[in-house]
Design a protein around this motif. Structure first.
Motif, PDB file in Angstrom:
ATOM      1  N   GLU A 113      -3.565  -4.447  -9.542  1.00 61.64           N
ATOM      2  CA  GLU A 113      -2.669  -4.910 -10.595  1.00 61.64           C
ATOM      3  C   GLU A 113      -2.292  -3.699 -11.447  1.00 61.64           C
ATOM      4  O   GLU A 113      -3.153  -2.992 -11.959  1.00 61.64           O
ATOM      5  N   GLY A 114      -1.012  -3.445 -11.577  1.00 59.44           N
ATOM      6  CA  GLY A 114      -0.568  -2.246 -12.264  1.00 59.44           C
ATOM      7  C   GLY A 114      -0.237  -1.115 -11.317  1.00 59.44           C
ATOM      8  O   GLY A 114       0.305  -0.090 -11.746  1.00 59.44           O
TER       9      GLY A 114
ATOM     10  N   GLY B 254      -1.782   2.561 -12.458  1.00 56.61           N
ATOM     11  CA  GLY B 254      -2.472   1.707 -13.413  1.00 56.61           C
ATOM     12  C   GLY B 254      -3.725   2.342 -13.984  1.00 56.61           C
ATOM     13  O   GLY B 254      -4.215   3.366 -13.495  1.00 56.61           O
TER      14      GLY B 254
END
Length: 360
Positions: free
Chosen positions: A316-317, A321
Motif C-alpha cells: 500500500e503506497g 511508500g
C-alpha cells in the motif's frame, strides 16, 4: 498489483547495490561476449560519416553493458577508421535510473567512453516491446538479463511469487501466453530496427531440459520470509498475495516459435541458440571459504537489487511508500539467514541467442 497493469521493469532504489550484486549476472557473460565479438566482426558497416549503431536493449545501470560494448568496439575498430563514429543507444523503460547509467558510463574504468574517443552514448526511455529506434538503423544489438521481464502482469499468482512454481495451471498458462506475445513483439520490432546483415546477441533466463526454472532454494527462502513478515504484521495478507516477480523463462521451443515454419520472421533468423546452466559464483566461493553467512548475504543482496522492487510495488503506497525501506531490510536479512542456515548450489538456467537479419 492489478491485473493487466503495465510493468515497469523493476529498478533498484540503491544503484550501487545493484551494480555490486549484478556481478552474479556476469554468469554466462564471457561466452556471450565472445558471440558479440563474432557478430561485430561479421556485420556490414555503414560508410562514414554515417555512424555505426550499437543498441543495448534493457540497459538498467549500464554495468552489464560495459564489457560487451567495449569488446564490440574493439573488434569494430579493427574494421574501420579510428574516427568513424560509433553510437551506442542504451534503452530501457522510462522509469529506469538513467542518471545512474550515465554515471556508470562516465566513471567506471571499464566504460567504452574512456577507451574510444569516437564512441558516443545515448539513451532511449521506452519499452523494447515496441519499436524504439528507426527502421534499418541498428548494426549490432545486445540484450542481457532483460527479456525475461514481461511487458505487463497478466494475472495475480495465487500461491507463489514466481509463476514457474505455481500449482495453478490456468495462471501458468496465462503467463506463458503473455511471454509468447512479448517474445513475438520483441523479435518483430528488432527485425525492423536492424540493418540488413545486422545481428542481435541475447542472454536471458531459460528453462532446462527437465523444465526446471531453477533458483529453488532462493525462492523458497523468499516465500518463507514473506510469510514470516505477514505473520509479524509488517505485511498485510492482501499485500503478500499481490506480490509477484513477473519474469518467465523460456524453453527452446518458445524461442523458436515465432520463426516457424520457415525459420525466418521479419527477415530475422536464429543463427545460434544454446541453453545451459550458468555457474553459481556465490556457491563456488562458499566451497572455497565455507562462509555460509557470506553466501546467504550475497544471494540476498542480489534479490534486493533485482526483484525486491517488483515485490514492493504490491505494498500500500507502492515502492515509494513509507514501509519500503523497512520491508527491503527485513526481507534481505531474513533471506540471508535462511540461505546461510543451509547453503545449497543454485541452478541458473540461461540461454544465448544470436539473431541475424537477412537481406531481401
Amino acid at each position: 498489483m492489478p491485473e493487466s497493469s503495465i510493468v515497469v521493469r523493476p529498478q533498484p532504489l540503491e544503484s550501487e547495490s545493484y551494480t555490486a550484486s549484478s556481478r552474479l549476472q556476469a554468469a554466462g557473460l564471457r561466452p556471450a561476449i565472445a558471440l558479440f565479438e563474432e557478430a561485430a566482426a561479421e556485420v556490414p558497416l555503414p560508410t562514414p560519416p554515417q555512424p555505426i549503431v550499437i543498441a543495448d536493449y534493457g540497459a538498467s545501470t549500464g554495468h552489464n553493458s560495459l564489457l560487451p560494448v567495449c569488446a564490440a568496439v574493439s573488434v569494430l575498430r579493427k574494421r574501420t577508421r579510428a574516427d568513424h563514429s560509433i553510437l551506442v543507444a542504451h534503452t530501457d523503460v522510462p522509469g529506469n535510473d538513467f542518471t545512474a547509467m550515465f554515471a556508470t558510463l562516465c566513471d567506471d574504468p571499464d566504460s567504452y567512453l574512456r577507451k574510444d574517443a569516437a564512441t558516443f552514448a545515448s539513451a532511449v526511455g521506452r519499452s523494447f516491446y515496441s519499436q524504439i529506434i528507426p527502421s534499418n538503423s541498428v548494426n549490432l544489438g545486445w540484450s542481457s538479463w532483460a527479456i525475461q521481464w514481461l511487458s505487463r502482469v497478466p494475472a495475480p499468482i495465487p500461491d507463489h511469487v514466481q509463476v514457474a512454481y505455481s500449482h495453478d495451471a490456468k495462471t501458468r498458462d496465462t503467463y506463458a501466453k503473455q511471454a509468447a506475445r512479448d517474445w513475438h513483439e520483441f523479435i518483430a520490432f528488432r527485425g525492423r530496427e536492424l540493418c540488413p546483415g545486422g545481428r542481435l546477441v541475447i542472454m536471458t533466463m531459460a528453462v532446462d531440459d527437465d523444465g526446471d526454472f531453477g533458483y529453488r532454494p532462493v525462492l523458497a527462502a523468499l516465500m518463507d520470509v514473506i510469510d514470516e513478515l505477514t505473520s509479524e504484521g509488517l505485511l498485510t495478507a492482501d499485500e503478500a498475495h499481490r506480490m509477484c516477480i513477473p519474469t518467465v523463462a523460456r524453453r527452446e521451443a518458445d524461442f523458436l516459435a515465432p520463426f516457424a515454419p520457415k525459420g525466418r520472421f521479419e527477415r530475422l533468423e536464429i543463427e545460434h541458440l544454446e541453453l545451459f546452466d550458468a555457474e553459481d559464483r556465490y556457491w563456488e566461493q562458499y566451497r572455497k571459504d565455507k562462509d555460509a553467512k557470506a553466501f546467504g548475504a550475497h544471494w540476498a543482496a542480489f534479490l534486493r537489487a533485482s526483484v525486491f522492487p517488483a515485490l514492493a510495488s504490491a505494498l500500500e503506497g507502492g515502492i515509494t511508500g513509507p514501509r519500503t525501506a523497512q520491508f527491503f531490510d527485513r526481507l534481505e536479512a531474513g533471506v540471508a539467514a535462511h540461505l546461510a542456515a543451509a547453503p545449497e548450489q543454485i541452478q541458473i538456467p540461461l540461454a544465448h541467442l544470436v539473431l541475424v537479419k537477412r537481406p531481401k
